[in-house]
Design an enzyme around this catalytic site. Structure first.
Site, PDB file in Angstrom:
ATOM      1  N   ASP A 257       0.857  -1.182   0.000  1.00 23.02           N
ATOM      2  CA  ASP A 257       0.000   0.000   0.000  1.00 23.02           C
ATOM      3  C   ASP A 257       0.893   1.232   0.000  1.00 23.02           C
ATOM      4  OD1 ASP A 257      -3.251   0.363   0.805  1.00 23.02           O
ATOM      5  OD2 ASP A 257      -1.992   2.139   1.093  1.00 23.02           O
ATOM      6  N   SER A 258       0.411   2.313  -0.610  1.00 19.02           N
ATOM      7  CA  SER A 258       1.207   3.543  -0.667  1.00 19.02           C
ATOM      8  C   SER A 258       1.157   4.325   0.642  1.00 19.02           C
ATOM      9  CB  SER A 258       0.730   4.432  -1.815  1.00 19.02           C
ATOM     10  OG  SER A 258      -0.634   4.792  -1.618  1.00 19.02           O
ATOM     11  N   ASP A 304      -7.338  -4.613  -5.339  1.00 13.31           N
ATOM     12  CA  ASP A 304      -8.524  -3.973  -4.761  1.00 13.31           C
ATOM     13  C   ASP A 304      -8.250  -2.480  -4.596  1.00 13.31           C
ATOM     14  OD1 ASP A 304     -10.982  -3.558  -3.584  1.00 13.31           O
ATOM     15  OD2 ASP A 304     -10.336  -4.210  -1.594  1.00 13.31           O
ATOM     16  N   CYS A 344     -14.475  -0.556  -7.225  1.00 12.53           N
ATOM     17  CA  CYS A 344     -15.509  -0.045  -6.325  1.00 12.53           C
ATOM     18  C   CYS A 344     -16.052   1.291  -6.825  1.00 12.53           C
ATOM     19  CB  CYS A 344     -14.978   0.101  -4.903  1.00 12.53           C
ATOM     20  SG  CYS A 344     -13.628   1.295  -4.741  1.00 12.53           S
TER      21      CYS A 344
END
Length: 400
Positions: A257-258, A304, A344
């Site tokens: 993750d960033s 995701d 999403c």
């Protein structure tokens, strides 16, 4: 109750119970209507159609009821009771191995502009409209009554979801009005359980209400594929897919993750469930850069990402982003590997997303089969009259 008057013929979608009134459908409004006020929507002849919250912007009224009724404590109690009954029907409200679920999902529960997620003894309530913000205290009171001992705390978390004017204090309301605080109770215990796994919920500073409840069933499905796999969880946020993969018997799990805060919480969540387990590593890195540099060591990959398109104007750019991301993953994944890939973005339809992934597979020159087509779980219901509520879509792919 002041009134909003529609142009001739503009009531048709409301007669089909669509819960939004767009600004272009309005002929005029009564003088003095303020944002967040409960108003009646009437046709050109003044005949009642609906009652809802007035707001500035393209969606001018979010409909609360198509009956001419008062929006009072009885109304909130009735709607919250209905929402709880749905969660009891689907077996989520009182499970010993799961105390995490969405109780209210906006239009899907006939409460547009309101989200309530349950994390153990704490309900996290979020307003997406000024109208729901103004009603928050009344809603919280009825929520505690309806839940009847299931919760002991209600945390209000709306500083990132309300219209910009309210967030910035440029409003008729007091600018010092808190947008995130405990309306009821108060607790430092931020652990919850999902399908027997524990996790920390950052409802103070985290995204959404602190956790992505909508991936619960998809995480459980991934667990079934994880045995013996080398797993890459991209956009891991707080590591949900990662610790499900570990319980499923993954050989190794890499979380990316960033956000440094997300990586910190991922490591805490993994340690909470698998203390001292060396199978897991987390990396604070840009997703595209990580995939570019990654080898072909992974045979189970999860994509995701956050919403690439938050409005229709961003759709073409978003679809290119989904294509590029999935192409990179498909190029790297081992033959016989499994790809869980999601969108999403509400404006990205199932067809849009599937075409983007189709293009990615063709560009990567891989043979791909669809094993599952995924969607949001039952505690994120879609109002049949509001198809826009179907926002989460995903594919499970077998990659040769």
């Amino acid at each position: 109750m002041r009134q909003v008057y529609l142009k001739r013929g503009k009531e048709e979608s409301l007669l089909r119970f669509h819960p939004w009134v767009f600004s272009g459908a309005i002929h005029h409004i009564d003088e003095g209507i303020e944002e967040g006020e409960v108003v009646k929507v009437v046709n050109e002849h003044g005949n009642f159609i609906a009652v809802g919250h007035f707001q500035l912007g393209s969606i001018a009224v979010r409909v609360l009821s198509f009956s001419d009724e008062n929006i009072d404590d009885e109304f909130w109690s009735r709607r919250l009771t209905s929402a709880l009954c749905v969660r009891q029907t689907i077996g989520l409200a009182d499970r010993p191995d799961n105390n995490t679920y969405r109780l209210v999902h906006g239009e899907g529960d006939l409460l547009p502009g309101l989200v309530i997620d349950i994390y153990g003894q704490t309900a996290v309530m979020q307003a997406h409209s000024v109208g729901m913000h103004l009603c928050r205290e009344a809603i919280a009171r009825q929520l505690v009554k309806v839940m009847d001992g299931r919760i002991a705390h209600v945390y209000y978390k709306s500083e990132t979801t309300l219209p910009g004017k309210l967030r910035d204090g440029d409003t008729t309301m007091e600018s010092s009005e808190p947008l995130s605080y405990f309306i009821y109770g108060g607790s430092d215990d931020n652990t919850a359980m999902e399908n027997g796994l524990l996790f920390y919920v950052d409802w103070l500073r985290g995204q959404k209400t602190g956790f992505f409840v909508d991936q619960r069933e998809n995480r459980r499905l991934l667990e079934q594929f994880a045995k013996g796999k080398r797993v890459l969880n991209m956009f891991c946020y707080t590591g949900g897919f990662s610790f499900y993969a570990m319980r499923g018997g993954a050989e190794l799990v890499h979380s990316v993750d960033s956000s440094a805060k997300a990586i910190e919480l991922t490591n805490r969540n993994v340690a909470l469930n698998f203390p001292g387990d060396t199978r897991h590593q987390a990396f604070c890195e840009d997703a595209f850069r990580y995939l570019e540099q990654a080898g072909d060591q992974y045979d189970l990959v999860i994509l995701d990402p956050p919403a690439f398109a938050k409005h229709r104007g961003a759709l073409p750019h978003a679809l290119k982003g989904y294509t590029r991301l999935n192409m990179k993953a498909l190029q790297k994944i081992q033959p016989g590997g499994i790809l869980f890939t999601f969108s999403c973005s509400q404006v990205v339809t199932k067809e849009h997303f599937r075409n983007a992934v189709f293009t990615a597979a063709a560009q990567a020159q891989r043979q791909v089969r669809i094993l599952h087509q995924l969607h949001q779980p039952a505690d994120h219901p879609v109002n049949i009259y509001h198809p826009e509520g179907e926002y989460l879509k995903g594919l499970v792919l077998y990659v040769e």
